[in-house]
Write a protein that holds these residues in place. Structure first.
Motif, mmCIF file in Angstrom:
data_model
loop_
_atom_site.group_PDB
_atom_site.id
_atom_site.type_symbol
_atom_site.label_atom_id
_atom_site.label_comp_id
_atom_site.label_asym_id
_atom_site.label_seq_id
_atom_site.Cartn_x
_atom_site.Cartn_y
_atom_site.Cartn_z
ATOM 1 N N ALA A 269 3.230 22.241 -16.842
ATOM 2 C CA ALA A 269 3.655 21.386 -15.484
ATOM 3 C C ALA A 269 2.113 21.161 -15.034
ATOM 4 C CB ALA A 269 4.297 22.636 -14.847
ATOM 5 N N ARG A 270 1.048 22.063 -15.041
ATOM 6 C CA ARG A 270 -0.255 21.398 -14.350
ATOM 7 C C ARG A 270 -0.590 20.315 -15.252
ATOM 8 N NH1 ARG A 270 -1.854 24.674 -10.488
ATOM 9 N NH2 ARG A 270 -1.171 26.953 -10.316
ATOM 10 N N GLN A 271 -0.722 20.375 -16.509
ATOM 11 C CA GLN A 271 -1.114 19.328 -17.538
ATOM 12 C C GLN A 271 -0.416 18.074 -16.995
ATOM 13 O OE1 GLN A 271 -1.105 20.172 -21.619
ATOM 14 N NE2 GLN A 271 -2.000 18.457 -22.275
ATOM 15 N N ARG A 272 0.893 18.013 -16.889
ATOM 16 C CA ARG A 272 1.652 16.569 -16.503
ATOM 17 C C ARG A 272 1.140 16.362 -15.086
ATOM 18 N NH1 ARG A 272 5.773 19.489 -19.191
ATOM 19 N NH2 ARG A 272 6.517 20.697 -17.700
ATOM 20 N N LEU A 273 1.065 17.218 -14.596
ATOM 21 C CA LEU A 273 0.614 16.796 -13.008
ATOM 22 C C LEU A 273 -0.769 16.202 -13.048
ATOM 23 C CD1 LEU A 273 0.808 16.764 -9.754
ATOM 24 C CD2 LEU A 273 -0.324 19.148 -9.774
ATOM 25 N N GLY A 274 -1.869 17.022 -13.859
ATOM 26 C CA GLY A 274 -2.961 16.325 -13.885
ATOM 27 C C GLY A 274 -2.799 14.960 -14.582
ATOM 28 N N GLN A 275 -2.009 14.697 -15.306
ATOM 29 C CA GLN A 275 -2.098 13.441 -16.121
ATOM 30 C C GLN A 275 -1.661 12.334 -15.165
ATOM 31 O OE1 GLN A 275 -2.725 12.397 -19.509
ATOM 32 N NE2 GLN A 275 -2.512 10.489 -18.478
ATOM 33 N N VAL A 276 -0.569 12.736 -14.316
ATOM 34 C CA VAL A 276 -0.046 11.335 -13.490
ATOM 35 C C VAL A 276 -0.950 11.446 -12.310
ATOM 36 C CG1 VAL A 276 1.422 13.018 -12.019
ATOM 37 C CG2 VAL A 276 2.137 10.746 -12.504
ATOM 38 N N LEU A 277 -1.599 12.233 -11.909
ATOM 39 C CA LEU A 277 -2.749 12.262 -10.870
ATOM 40 C C LEU A 277 -3.636 11.200 -11.256
ATOM 41 C CD1 LEU A 277 -2.775 15.333 -8.943
ATOM 42 C CD2 LEU A 277 -1.568 13.504 -8.321
ATOM 43 N N PRO B 224 0.854 -1.274 0.107
ATOM 44 C CA PRO B 224 0.160 0.002 0.069
ATOM 45 C C PRO B 224 0.639 1.390 0.032
ATOM 46 C CG PRO B 224 -0.646 -1.668 1.554
ATOM 47 C CD PRO B 224 0.542 -2.042 1.166
ATOM 48 N N SER B 225 0.482 2.185 -0.980
ATOM 49 C CA SER B 225 1.445 3.327 -1.167
ATOM 50 C C SER B 225 0.528 4.773 -1.213
ATOM 51 C CB SER B 225 2.202 3.216 -2.465
ATOM 52 O OG SER B 225 2.934 2.064 -2.175
ATOM 53 N N VAL B 226 0.811 5.765 -0.781
ATOM 54 C CA VAL B 226 0.178 7.015 -1.010
ATOM 55 C C VAL B 226 1.368 7.972 -1.686
ATOM 56 C CG1 VAL B 226 0.439 7.740 1.251
ATOM 57 C CG2 VAL B 226 -1.248 8.811 -0.136
ATOM 58 N N PHE B 227 0.892 8.780 -2.632
ATOM 59 C CA PHE B 227 1.907 9.654 -3.351
ATOM 60 C C PHE B 227 1.263 11.169 -3.284
ATOM 61 C CE2 PHE B 227 2.333 5.405 -5.295
ATOM 62 C CZ PHE B 227 3.602 5.363 -5.366
ATOM 63 N N TYR B 228 2.414 12.126 -3.016
ATOM 64 C CA TYR B 228 2.255 13.402 -3.306
ATOM 65 C C TYR B 228 3.310 13.984 -4.143
ATOM 66 C CZ TYR B 228 1.412 18.180 -2.405
ATOM 67 O OH TYR B 228 0.858 19.744 -2.578
ATOM 68 N N VAL B 229 2.856 14.350 -5.274
ATOM 69 C CA VAL B 229 3.184 14.652 -6.379
ATOM 70 C C VAL B 229 3.621 16.229 -6.594
ATOM 71 C CG1 VAL B 229 3.580 14.702 -9.114
ATOM 72 C CG2 VAL B 229 2.387 12.922 -7.800
ATOM 73 N N ALA C 261 -6.539 6.096 -11.587
ATOM 74 C CA ALA C 261 -7.116 5.042 -12.307
ATOM 75 C C ALA C 261 -6.622 3.497 -11.986
ATOM 76 C CB ALA C 261 -6.702 5.237 -13.885
ATOM 77 N N ARG C 262 -5.664 3.742 -11.336
ATOM 78 C CA ARG C 262 -5.020 2.492 -10.637
ATOM 79 C C ARG C 262 -5.559 2.115 -9.384
ATOM 80 N NH1 ARG C 262 -0.550 -0.489 -13.121
ATOM 81 N NH2 ARG C 262 0.010 -0.932 -11.051
ATOM 82 N N LYS C 263 -6.248 3.157 -8.944
ATOM 83 C CA LYS C 263 -6.925 2.939 -7.425
ATOM 84 C C LYS C 263 -5.639 3.292 -6.508
ATOM 85 C CE LYS C 263 -10.874 1.606 -8.964
ATOM 86 N NZ LYS C 263 -11.332 2.345 -9.919
ATOM 87 N N VAL C 264 -4.714 4.110 -6.769
ATOM 88 C CA VAL C 264 -3.756 4.381 -5.810
ATOM 89 C C VAL C 264 -3.823 5.897 -5.387
ATOM 90 C CG1 VAL C 264 -1.151 5.071 -5.653
ATOM 91 C CG2 VAL C 264 -2.007 3.273 -7.100
ATOM 92 N N GLN C 265 -3.853 6.232 -4.007
ATOM 93 C CA GLN C 265 -4.055 7.491 -3.359
ATOM 94 C C GLN C 265 -2.837 8.389 -3.994
ATOM 95 O OE1 GLN C 265 -4.751 7.392 0.916
ATOM 96 N NE2 GLN C 265 -4.817 9.463 0.983
ATOM 97 N N ALA C 266 -3.385 9.575 -4.257
ATOM 98 C CA ALA C 266 -2.274 10.470 -4.891
ATOM 99 C C ALA C 266 -2.949 11.945 -4.729
ATOM 100 C CB ALA C 266 -1.779 10.110 -6.112
ATOM 101 N N ASP C 267 -1.954 12.993 -4.185
ATOM 102 C CA ASP C 267 -2.399 14.313 -4.469
ATOM 103 C C ASP C 267 -1.063 14.981 -5.019
ATOM 104 O OD1 ASP C 267 -3.667 16.402 -4.183
ATOM 105 O OD2 ASP C 267 -3.831 16.745 -1.856
#
Length: 155
Positions: A76-84, A29-34, A89-95
């Motif tokens: 930068a915002r577009q890349r961030l939006g894509q990665v989040l 289980p992982s959570v990411f902040y980008v 979509a993979r059900k990984v918690q990220a912000d």
């Protein structure tokens, strides 16, 4: 649950970072902040982005050198939006969010309100990377007392 701070901008959608995030997700289980340091247009290195973070159909994006700081921020915002979106979509918690153009300052601000187990820094190759020339990974490790994994693109 392991918590990771991912610091990247132009390399955010690259396959090298993708592979590293997959390793973390598969390990448990992982959570990411980008965190995307909001780099000025003048400091961009032209790098074509991979077609999305996760192995799924996605639009191929080519982020060339932006013409203005406003365009750099939009990219930068577009890349961030894509990665989040890909992580969600993979059900990984990220912000995530854009931060100061100075990566150490941006990291410090994020760490003031959150705790992480590790910092993952994704950067351009040494010949093009201002972050590696400034020794960002080692500076972050010393300053914040967290392990730092450095992912360098092959572009």
């Amino acid at each position: 649950m392991r918590s990771y701070l991912v610091v990247a901008n132009q390399t955010l959608l690259g396959p090298e970072l993708l592979n590293e995030l997959h390793k973390r997700i598969e390990a448990g289980p992982s959570v990411f902040y980008v965190l995307v340091p909001n780099t000025a247009a003048a400091h961009y290195h032209t790098v074509p982005a991979a077609g999305g973070l996760m192995p799924m159909p996605s639009v191929v994006m080519d982020f060339g050198r932006p013409a203005s700081d406003e365009e750099a921020t939009a990219q930068a915002r577009q890349r961030l939006g894509q990665v989040l979106a890909d992580l969600a979509a993979r059900k990984v918690q990220a912000d995530g969010d854009l931060g100061s153009a100075q990566p150490l300052e941006a990291i410090e601000k994020v760490l003031a309100g959150r705790e992480f187990d590790e910092i993952i820094v994704a950067t351009l190759p040494r010949r093009a990377s201002r972050w590696l020339r400034a020794d960002l990974p080692h500076q972050a490790e010393r300053r914040f007392g967290l392990p730092v994994t450095t992912i360098t693109t092959k572009h």
